[in-house]
Write an enzyme that holds these catalytic residues in place. Structure first.
Site, mmCIF file in Angstrom:
data_model
loop_
_atom_site.group_PDB
_atom_site.id
_atom_site.type_symbol
_atom_site.label_atom_id
_atom_site.label_comp_id
_atom_site.label_asym_id
_atom_site.label_seq_id
_atom_site.Cartn_x
_atom_site.Cartn_y
_atom_site.Cartn_z
ATOM 1 N N SER A 1 -41.036 -23.647 47.083
ATOM 2 C CA SER A 1 -40.498 -22.475 47.314
ATOM 3 C C SER A 1 -39.459 -22.496 48.879
ATOM 4 O O SER A 1 -40.442 -22.878 49.810
ATOM 5 C CB SER A 1 -40.692 -20.903 47.927
ATOM 6 O OG SER A 1 -40.024 -20.001 47.606
ATOM 7 N N ASN B 1 -36.930 -25.576 41.187
ATOM 8 C CA ASN B 1 -36.973 -25.131 42.044
ATOM 9 C C ASN B 1 -35.975 -24.514 42.499
ATOM 10 O O ASN B 1 -35.095 -25.174 42.370
ATOM 11 C CB ASN B 1 -38.416 -25.113 42.481
ATOM 12 C CG ASN B 1 -38.296 -23.502 43.816
ATOM 13 O OD1 ASN B 1 -38.122 -22.387 43.380
ATOM 14 N ND2 ASN B 1 -39.686 -23.448 43.702
ATOM 15 N N THR C 1 -41.251 -19.758 51.743
ATOM 16 C CA THR C 1 -42.486 -19.506 52.923
ATOM 17 C C THR C 1 -42.561 -20.338 53.857
ATOM 18 O O THR C 1 -42.282 -21.577 53.735
ATOM 19 C CB THR C 1 -43.329 -19.543 51.761
ATOM 20 O OG1 THR C 1 -44.050 -18.284 50.800
ATOM 21 C CG2 THR C 1 -44.829 -19.398 52.649
ATOM 22 N N ASN D 1 -32.195 -15.956 46.291
ATOM 23 C CA ASN D 1 -33.062 -15.079 46.688
ATOM 24 C C ASN D 1 -33.559 -15.449 47.546
ATOM 25 O O ASN D 1 -34.095 -16.589 48.434
ATOM 26 C CB ASN D 1 -33.774 -14.911 45.112
ATOM 27 C CG ASN D 1 -35.043 -15.665 45.380
ATOM 28 O OD1 ASN D 1 -36.288 -15.717 45.785
ATOM 29 N ND2 ASN D 1 -35.049 -16.819 44.780
ATOM 30 N N PHE E 1 -42.909 -13.894 47.977
ATOM 31 C CA PHE E 1 -43.663 -14.099 47.155
ATOM 32 C C PHE E 1 -44.341 -12.896 47.474
ATOM 33 O O PHE E 1 -45.423 -13.029 47.653
ATOM 34 C CB PHE E 1 -44.433 -15.015 47.617
ATOM 35 C CG PHE E 1 -44.699 -17.051 47.247
ATOM 36 C CD1 PHE E 1 -43.646 -17.493 46.045
ATOM 37 C CD2 PHE E 1 -45.288 -18.081 47.556
ATOM 38 C CE1 PHE E 1 -43.772 -18.244 46.355
ATOM 39 C CE2 PHE E 1 -44.916 -19.331 47.835
ATOM 40 C CZ PHE E 1 -44.442 -19.418 46.642
#
Length: 340
Positions: free
Chosen positions: A179, A239, A182, A114, A118
């Site tokens: 993540s 994560n 970002t 993915n 966000f």
């Protein structure tokens, strides 16, 4: 039934578009009434109470952040057996996320890539939804991230904006600094940046830090020192990963897709990180283990590695609510084995 009947239908939706299937599923779950939820709960709920960072959980199997970013289907998740739910990741400002397509199944590898970025309606919208909904039947975690338009040097205030709006509704706060989707976000795992962030957020509610599986052990050790020094309540490990190890041959063409990889290829690495955190902290810092849990045995081994709680995301996509029940049962069986 899920893998033979439900999953094939979901995987065909939108011509195989994973995000359309995700949106369809959320909409159906959001529409469930009290009666259907009660029937589902009778099938999937497993009582296995556990306490971590001062919060009591009816069982230790949670829904990971990313599945229900905006909390649109919150009443449904406990009915599917989850002992807690983490919504988000939410940002101070609403943002659309990255361009589609941005969610890809790697079926032979039982994995997902993915690069959502966000995508969410923002902290204010989530706060309004939670205020209208009232308390959940299970503990609620809220994952906070940095708005994409906010410069790194203003990250603390950005997180604080979300925290002020949302902490009254949370049983714990997850700080997402890991993540890969970002730009620059993972720099907030560095010692000084993370210290400033935790110094601002730690206080009224337990604050957990979500870390990347791609960190080296020395980097994780330094991060844990910061967590301990600033009073973080725990760690979420891990994560998604930027690595592409362990993909099946049929999925190799997808390896070039940008984004974080989750699912079966992450099983071993996530457990290694959980084990390292547990050893490094002497078991004093509670861990939520997440990454590559697709079988009851994966959950059992994550608990054995030192996780107090576990979360599902990709495993839920491939296995459905039966995995939630099986993982909770695995925890109860571990407890029985430990009894004299």
């Amino acid at each position: 039934m899920f893998t033979s009947a439900v999953r094939p239908v979901l995987f065909r939706l939108g011509g195989g578009d994973a995000e359309k299937a995700h949106e369809f599923t959320l909409a159906r779950l959001a529409s469930l009434g009290a009666g259907p939820r009660s029937l589902l709960r009778s099938r999937y709920s497993v009582p296995a109470p556990v306490e971590a960072f001062g919060v009591r959980f009816p069982n230790p199997v949670g829904l990971a952040a990313g599945m229900d970013k905006n909390g649109v289907a919150l009443p449904a998740w406990p009915a599917l057996g989850f002992g807690f739910v983490e919504v988000g990741t939410v940002t101070a400002r609403p943002q659309p996320g990255n361009d589609r397509p941005r969610l890809f199944r790697l079926r032979d590898s039982e994995a997902v890539i993915n690069r959502m970025g966000f995508n969410n309606a923002g902290a204010e919208a989530l706060a309004a939804r939670l205020a209208a909904l009232g308390p959940l039947d299970v503990p609620l975690g809220i994952s906070l991230g940095k708005s994409k338009v906010t410069p790194l040097e203003e990250a603390v205030e950005d997180y604080l904006t979300s925290y002020r709006l949302l902490h009254p509704y949370a049983d714990y706060i997850a700080v997402n600094v890991s993540s890969p989707n970002t730009p620059g976000l993972r720099a907030l795992q560095d010692k000084s940046a993370l210290g400033a962030l935790l110094g601002a957020l730690v206080g009224e509610k337990p604050v957990l830090v979500k870390i990347a599986p791609d960190l080296t052990e020395p980097a994780i050790a330094e991060l844990l020192e910061v967590c301990t020094a600033y009073g973080a309540a725990g760690v979420i490990a891990t994560n998604t990963t930027l690595a592409r190890d362990g993909l099946a041959a049929a999925d190799q063409p997808r390896a070039a897709e940008a984004g974080g990889l989750s699912g079966r290829p992450l099983t071993e690495r996530a457990r290694e990180v959980v084990s390292f955190v547990h050893r490094e902290t002497g078991g004093r810092l509670p861990i939520i283990g997440v990454g590559g849990i697709l079988e009851a045995d994966d959950a059992a081994r994550m608990f054995d590695a030192g996780a107090a709680l576990v979360q599902l995301y990709t495993g839920f996509i491939y296995r459905g609510p039966g995995l939630v029940r099986a993982a909770a049962q695995a925890y109860t069986q571990l407890g029985e084995k430990a009894r004299p």
